[in-house]
Design a protein around this motif. Sequence first.
Motif, mmCIF file in Angstrom:
data_model
loop_
_atom_site.group_PDB
_atom_site.id
_atom_site.type_symbol
_atom_site.label_atom_id
_atom_site.label_comp_id
_atom_site.label_asym_id
_atom_site.label_seq_id
_atom_site.Cartn_x
_atom_site.Cartn_y
_atom_site.Cartn_z
ATOM 1 N N LEU A 2 0.861 -1.212 -0.076
ATOM 2 C CA LEU A 2 0.040 0.024 -0.041
ATOM 3 C C LEU A 2 0.927 1.164 0.019
ATOM 4 C CD1 LEU A 2 -2.613 -1.337 2.351
ATOM 5 C CD2 LEU A 2 -3.219 -0.776 0.307
ATOM 6 N N LEU A 3 2.087 1.449 0.746
ATOM 7 C CA LEU A 3 2.888 2.448 0.731
ATOM 8 C C LEU A 3 3.378 2.543 -0.785
ATOM 9 C CD1 LEU A 3 4.561 2.019 4.040
ATOM 10 C CD2 LEU A 3 3.268 3.897 3.670
ATOM 11 N N GLY A 4 3.727 1.261 -1.274
ATOM 12 C CA GLY A 4 4.109 1.591 -2.699
ATOM 13 C C GLY A 4 2.856 2.104 -3.611
ATOM 14 N N VAL A 5 1.800 1.876 -3.411
ATOM 15 C CA VAL A 5 0.703 2.293 -4.147
ATOM 16 C C VAL A 5 0.466 4.013 -3.921
ATOM 17 C CG1 VAL A 5 -1.917 2.552 -4.246
ATOM 18 C CG2 VAL A 5 -0.760 0.228 -4.379
ATOM 19 N N LEU A 6 0.836 4.406 -2.668
ATOM 20 C CA LEU A 6 0.775 5.609 -2.205
ATOM 21 C C LEU A 6 1.943 6.439 -2.845
ATOM 22 C CD1 LEU A 6 -0.742 7.998 -1.002
ATOM 23 C CD2 LEU A 6 0.554 7.209 1.384
ATOM 24 N N ASP A 7 3.253 5.839 -2.944
ATOM 25 C CA ASP A 7 4.400 6.259 -3.598
ATOM 26 C C ASP A 7 4.148 6.698 -4.760
ATOM 27 O OD1 ASP A 7 7.000 7.265 -2.331
ATOM 28 O OD2 ASP A 7 7.761 6.192 -3.973
ATOM 29 N N ARG A 8 3.646 5.851 -5.792
ATOM 30 C CA ARG A 8 3.800 5.903 -7.150
ATOM 31 C C ARG A 8 2.474 7.131 -7.421
ATOM 32 N NH1 ARG A 8 3.938 0.344 -6.644
ATOM 33 N NH2 ARG A 8 1.538 0.310 -6.699
ATOM 34 N N ARG A 9 1.629 7.185 -6.507
ATOM 35 C CA ARG A 9 0.540 8.118 -6.714
ATOM 36 C C ARG A 9 0.927 9.664 -6.451
ATOM 37 N NH1 ARG A 9 -3.896 9.811 -9.070
ATOM 38 N NH2 ARG A 9 -4.983 11.431 -7.921
ATOM 39 N N LEU A 10 2.061 9.429 -5.666
ATOM 40 C CA LEU A 10 2.394 11.019 -5.256
ATOM 41 C C LEU A 10 3.666 11.444 -5.893
ATOM 42 C CD1 LEU A 10 2.379 10.713 -1.192
ATOM 43 C CD2 LEU A 10 1.201 12.125 -2.656
ATOM 44 N N ALA A 11 4.043 10.775 -6.981
ATOM 45 C CA ALA A 11 5.189 10.850 -7.838
ATOM 46 C C ALA A 11 4.812 12.064 -8.675
ATOM 47 C CB ALA A 11 5.665 9.941 -8.562
ATOM 48 N N GLY A 12 5.122 13.361 -8.638
ATOM 49 C CA GLY A 12 4.933 14.435 -9.455
ATOM 50 C C GLY A 12 3.913 14.955 -9.029
ATOM 51 N N ARG A 13 3.353 14.746 -7.937
ATOM 52 C CA ARG A 13 2.258 15.686 -7.471
ATOM 53 C C ARG A 13 2.297 16.035 -5.944
ATOM 54 N NH1 ARG A 13 -3.020 14.293 -8.278
ATOM 55 N NH2 ARG A 13 -2.378 13.028 -10.173
ATOM 56 N N GLU A 14 1.843 17.062 -5.361
ATOM 57 C CA GLU A 14 2.017 17.394 -4.089
ATOM 58 C C GLU A 14 1.044 17.043 -2.826
ATOM 59 O OE1 GLU A 14 2.316 21.895 -1.570
ATOM 60 O OE2 GLU A 14 1.354 21.774 -3.536
ATOM 61 N N TRP A 15 -0.059 16.606 -3.587
ATOM 62 C CA TRP A 15 -1.011 16.037 -2.745
ATOM 63 C C TRP A 15 -1.699 14.633 -3.129
ATOM 64 C CZ3 TRP A 15 0.039 18.112 1.628
ATOM 65 C CH2 TRP A 15 0.434 19.607 1.669
ATOM 66 N N ILE A 16 -2.418 14.051 -2.510
ATOM 67 C CA ILE A 16 -2.728 12.644 -2.902
ATOM 68 C C ILE A 16 -3.925 12.795 -4.040
ATOM 69 C CG2 ILE A 16 -4.139 10.600 -2.380
ATOM 70 C CD1 ILE A 16 -2.835 10.670 0.605
ATOM 71 N N ALA A 17 -4.870 13.791 -3.861
ATOM 72 C CA ALA A 17 -6.028 13.812 -4.876
ATOM 73 C C ALA A 17 -6.521 15.210 -4.959
ATOM 74 C CB ALA A 17 -7.109 12.864 -4.177
ATOM 75 N N GLY A 18 -7.107 15.573 -6.165
ATOM 76 C CA GLY A 18 -7.658 16.712 -6.236
ATOM 77 C C GLY A 18 -6.501 17.869 -6.497
ATOM 78 N N ALA A 19 -6.921 18.930 -6.417
ATOM 79 C CA ALA A 19 -6.070 20.138 -6.545
ATOM 80 C C ALA A 19 -5.232 20.727 -5.458
ATOM 81 C CB ALA A 19 -6.910 21.542 -6.940
ATOM 82 N N SER A 20 -5.795 20.367 -4.395
ATOM 83 C CA SER A 20 -4.971 20.784 -3.302
ATOM 84 C C SER A 20 -4.958 19.883 -2.026
ATOM 85 C CB SER A 20 -5.732 22.081 -2.828
ATOM 86 O OG SER A 20 -6.938 21.845 -2.396
ATOM 87 N N TYR A 21 -4.409 20.175 -0.684
ATOM 88 C CA TYR A 21 -4.510 19.488 0.442
ATOM 89 C C TYR A 21 -5.923 19.294 0.722
ATOM 90 C CZ TYR A 21 -3.701 18.347 5.350
ATOM 91 O OH TYR A 21 -3.722 17.970 6.718
ATOM 92 N N SER A 22 -6.209 17.772 0.846
ATOM 93 C CA SER A 22 -7.662 17.480 0.950
ATOM 94 C C SER A 22 -8.035 16.411 2.032
ATOM 95 C CB SER A 22 -8.168 16.990 -0.178
ATOM 96 O OG SER A 22 -7.841 15.436 -0.439
ATOM 97 N N ILE A 23 -9.197 16.177 2.277
ATOM 98 C CA ILE A 23 -9.510 15.065 3.252
ATOM 99 C C ILE A 23 -9.043 13.737 2.919
ATOM 100 C CG2 ILE A 23 -11.674 16.220 4.222
ATOM 101 C CD1 ILE A 23 -13.219 14.527 2.039
#
Length: 239
Positions: free
Chosen positions: A148-169
């Motif tokens: 799961l950490l690998g999933v999250l790490d790939r998601r965060l590559a090239g982006r500041e936050w997990i989802a959407g346009a900004s820091y979110s829930i």
Amino acid sequence: MIDLYYWPTPNGHKITLFLEEAGLDYRIVPVDIGKGAQFEPAFLAISPNNKMPAIVDHDPGDGGAPITVFESGAILRYLAEKTGRFTGVAEGADAASARRQRIEVDEWLFWQVAGLGPMAGQYGHFHVYAPEVIPYARERYRKEVERLLGVLDRRLAGREWIAGASYSIADMAAYPWINVYDKAPIDLTPFAHVRRWHAAIAARPATARAYALVRQVNPNAGKPLSDEEKKVLFGQGPR
């Protein structure tokens, strides 16, 4: 005013992160889960799954009766909709773009509540709290948390936050579950993007305020659980 039924656990931290970021008026109602407060009838009327956190919003904005919400993901979604903040939707987004951004946030919010949280919790149980060492269980949950950490790490590559346009829930949901067990740390060296993202959230003033509540609410936080506390937390069947 919002009543927050809370104990300083990762799921509890999710809600204090939001409330501190949003600057909402709230009152903490401690729920000492080691002493069984989560099974008291008054609490079960709010949270029938005998889990905290839960909230009672005494000013829901519609002029009606107070609204109760249990389950941390549902609480985060409710508070985001109530305030219009930390939704992940970009300012000025049109209706179609906003809908897509909300879907993206919800995907990762549900990823946390259905995956990262439960798997990290089981990792902690078998590495920290279980009365005997069960190698298969330890390895099973370590590998799954690392996946799961690998999933999250790939998601965060090239982006500041997990989802959407900004820091979110979505970020608030995931953050408290990263390497939560000091006695059984996971090596985060392979997950550079997770480490960068986690440090950015840790540096936010609202995060510091939220985590400062730990010792205020539970002065014994971090101490080993007693046998009685373990029985209450881990020994419950149907009630």
